[in-house]
Design an enzyme around this catalytic site. Structure first.
Site, PDB file in Angstrom:
ATOM      1  N   TYR A  72       0.841  -1.198   0.000  1.00  0.00           N
ATOM      2  CA  TYR A  72       0.000   0.000   0.000  1.00  0.00           C
ATOM      3  C   TYR A  72       0.880   1.253   0.000  1.00  0.00           C
ATOM      4  O   TYR A  72       1.644   1.494   0.932  1.00  0.00           O
ATOM      5  CB  TYR A  72      -0.927   0.024   1.210  1.00  0.00           C
ATOM      6  CG  TYR A  72      -2.013  -1.038   1.188  1.00  0.00           C
ATOM      7  CD1 TYR A  72      -2.219  -1.845   0.065  1.00  0.00           C
ATOM      8  CD2 TYR A  72      -2.833  -1.236   2.284  1.00  0.00           C
ATOM      9  CE1 TYR A  72      -3.217  -2.814   0.042  1.00  0.00           C
ATOM     10  CE2 TYR A  72      -3.844  -2.207   2.270  1.00  0.00           C
ATOM     11  CZ  TYR A  72      -4.017  -2.993   1.149  1.00  0.00           C
ATOM     12  OH  TYR A  72      -5.011  -3.950   1.128  1.00  0.00           O
ATOM     13  N   SER A 220     -13.469  -4.543   0.403  1.00  0.00           N
ATOM     14  CA  SER A 220     -14.315  -3.822  -0.543  1.00  0.00           C
ATOM     15  C   SER A 220     -15.789  -4.224  -0.455  1.00  0.00           C
ATOM     16  O   SER A 220     -16.417  -4.566  -1.466  1.00  0.00           O
ATOM     17  CB  SER A 220     -13.800  -4.016  -1.979  1.00  0.00           C
ATOM     18  OG  SER A 220     -14.128  -2.907  -2.780  1.00  0.00           O
ATOM     19  N   PRO A 221     -16.389  -4.170   0.739  1.00  0.00           N
ATOM     20  CA  PRO A 221     -17.800  -4.518   0.870  1.00  0.00           C
ATOM     21  C   PRO A 221     -18.738  -3.565   0.121  1.00  0.00           C
ATOM     22  O   PRO A 221     -19.894  -3.923  -0.128  1.00  0.00           O
ATOM     23  CB  PRO A 221     -18.033  -4.452   2.380  1.00  0.00           C
ATOM     24  CG  PRO A 221     -16.989  -3.519   2.881  1.00  0.00           C
ATOM     25  CD  PRO A 221     -15.791  -3.776   2.024  1.00  0.00           C
ATOM     26  N   GLY A 225     -16.525   0.907  -4.032  1.00  0.00           N
ATOM     27  CA  GLY A 225     -17.140   2.233  -3.969  1.00  0.00           C
ATOM     28  C   GLY A 225     -18.357   2.397  -4.843  1.00  0.00           C
ATOM     29  O   GLY A 225     -19.117   3.362  -4.693  1.00  0.00           O
ATOM     30  N   LEU A 227     -21.158   0.688  -4.961  1.00  0.00           N
ATOM     31  CA  LEU A 227     -22.441   0.518  -4.281  1.00  0.00           C
ATOM     32  C   LEU A 227     -22.827   1.726  -3.435  1.00  0.00           C
ATOM     33  O   LEU A 227     -23.934   1.769  -2.889  1.00  0.00           O
ATOM     34  CB  LEU A 227     -22.402  -0.741  -3.412  1.00  0.00           C
ATOM     35  CG  LEU A 227     -22.369  -2.054  -4.199  1.00  0.00           C
ATOM     36  CD1 LEU A 227     -22.103  -3.230  -3.270  1.00  0.00           C
ATOM     37  CD2 LEU A 227     -23.676  -2.260  -4.958  1.00  0.00           C
ATOM     38  N   GLY A 229     -23.424   4.418  -4.783  1.00  0.00           N
ATOM     39  CA  GLY A 229     -24.337   5.123  -5.675  1.00  0.00           C
ATOM     40  C   GLY A 229     -23.735   6.358  -6.320  1.00  0.00           C
ATOM     41  O   GLY A 229     -24.397   7.041  -7.104  1.00  0.00           O
ATOM     42  N   LYS A 230     -22.462   6.636  -6.029  1.00  0.00           N
ATOM     43  CA  LYS A 230     -21.852   7.865  -6.538  1.00  0.00           C
ATOM     44  C   LYS A 230     -21.690   7.867  -8.060  1.00  0.00           C
ATOM     45  O   LYS A 230     -21.520   8.922  -8.670  1.00  0.00           O
ATOM     46  CB  LYS A 230     -20.499   8.107  -5.874  1.00  0.00           C
ATOM     47  CG  LYS A 230     -19.412   7.120  -6.258  1.00  0.00           C
ATOM     48  CD  LYS A 230     -18.050   7.502  -5.687  1.00  0.00           C
ATOM     49  CE  LYS A 230     -18.026   7.382  -4.200  1.00  0.00           C
ATOM     50  NZ  LYS A 230     -16.661   7.648  -3.647  1.00  0.00           N
TER      51      LYS A 230
END
Length: 337
Positions: A72, A220-221, A225, A227, A229-230
């Site tokens: 990372y 990544s649940p 990103g 889900l 809605g962005k």
């Protein structure tokens, strides 16, 4: 199938906003918060000041599990965490999970590479041990027995308390668990992508892990990103999908199938008076076999929005509807028909 074993955490400490559920990872004695704080963007998209604020928010909400990796931000994420230990949080306040086995963009799960990577991780974190150490990706060029020898040595030498795998298929997970069992060093956890957009672990990996007493950390649940809605109307300029180094990470879920799932999640959220990301997180967090759901955020405000799902328990009819909309295709040999 059952969810990760829960532990009664008791009342929140003075000054905390909530008492996040504490669970065992599989059948081990390792206890972690039901939501983990991911640090993939720390040191690059998230600077050290924003990271410190995120950690403060996370601790206030009762979170304990910090998820990182040597890859990372080229190791900078671990350095950022190390700089905060003793400042923002004491070492014994957090459970640290890190990953090794990828260096210079190449998978290398050999004994030498793993142990060298572990020592470098500990130096960056400024600690003498990890709580959970995972092999980040399968290495077809290294025998599993050699990888297991590194995991075994890491536990016996005190460099880590528990070990496991990340992003490995079910057969490798079962094989490594068997080899570790022979060494009296049980496998504790596996970290895999799991969301309403990616339920592949349900075919073989999750049933195998539960049978073996291994807990699942779900990364990544929120479907990378998507889900949240962005991306329903466009790609925001400040989003991951607009970032040169993260665009490829998000793009696999910007398709017609994903849009249908996003709309289903948004509809459920509207009915509950909650945000879509809260629904997505609650679905994964409370799925059978999940010990912790790993969330990441660019800013403290985004993290607060995600952690607002802490008190959300999805009604059974909504969970069932989302299950049906997103059910993964299965066939022989997982299912005969």
């Amino acid at each position: 199938m059952s969810r990760g074993s829960t532990i009664t955490a008791g009342p929140p400490a003075p000054g905390t906003l909530a008492g996040m559920e504490i669970r065992r990872v599989g059948t081990s004695g390792l206890r972690v918060s039901s939501v983990a704080l991911g640090t993939m963007t720390w040191g690059r998209d998230t600077d050290e000041h924003e990271a410190a604020e995120q950690l403060k928010v996370f601790l206030e909400e009762g979170g304990t599990l910090l998820d990182t990796a040597a890859t990372y931000s080229g190791g900078v994420a671990e350095e950022v965490i190390g700089a905060m230990l003793g400042q923002v949080a004491d070492r014994d306040e957090v459970v640290i999970c890190s990953k090794a086995g990828v260096r210079d963009g190449r998978v290398d799960a050999s004994r030498g590479a793993l142990l060298d990577g572990l020592d470098a991780t500990l130096a960056r974190l400024g600690t003498d041990h990890l709580d959970l150490w995972l092999v980040q990706a399968p290495d077809p060029g290294t025998p599993l027995s050699e990888t297991v020898s590194a995991l075994t040595y890491a536990v016996r030498s005190g460099r880590t308390r528990y070990v496991g795998l990340s992003n490995h298929p079910a057969w490798q997970t079962a094989r490594v668990a068997t080899l570790l069992e022979a060494e009296k060093v049980p496998m504790t956890g596996v970290e895999m992508e799991y969301s309403l957009l990616q339920r592949g672990v349900e075919r073989e990996l999750l049933p195998a892990a539960q049978d073996l007493g291994i807990g699942l950390l779900a990364w990544s649940p929120a479907g990378r990103g998507v889900l949240s809605g962005k991306y329903r109307r466009s790609v925001p300029a400040d989003s991951r999908a607009a970032s040169p180094h993260l665009r490829g990470f998000v793009e696999p879920y910007l398709n017609d199938r994903a849009r249908g799932v996003v709309e289903a999640v948004a509809t459920a959220a509207d009915g509950l008076g909650r945000a879509p990301i809260e629904v997505a997180l609650a679905w994964v967090r409370d799925a059978p076999g999940v010990a912790s759901a790993v969330v990441g955020a660019r800013t403290p405000a985004q993290l607060r929005g995600t952690l607002a799902a802490d008190d959300l328990q999805l009604p059974e009819e909504i969970r069932t509807a989302l299950d049906e909309v997103t059910e993964p295709a299965t066939g022989y040999p997982e299912r005969r028909g």
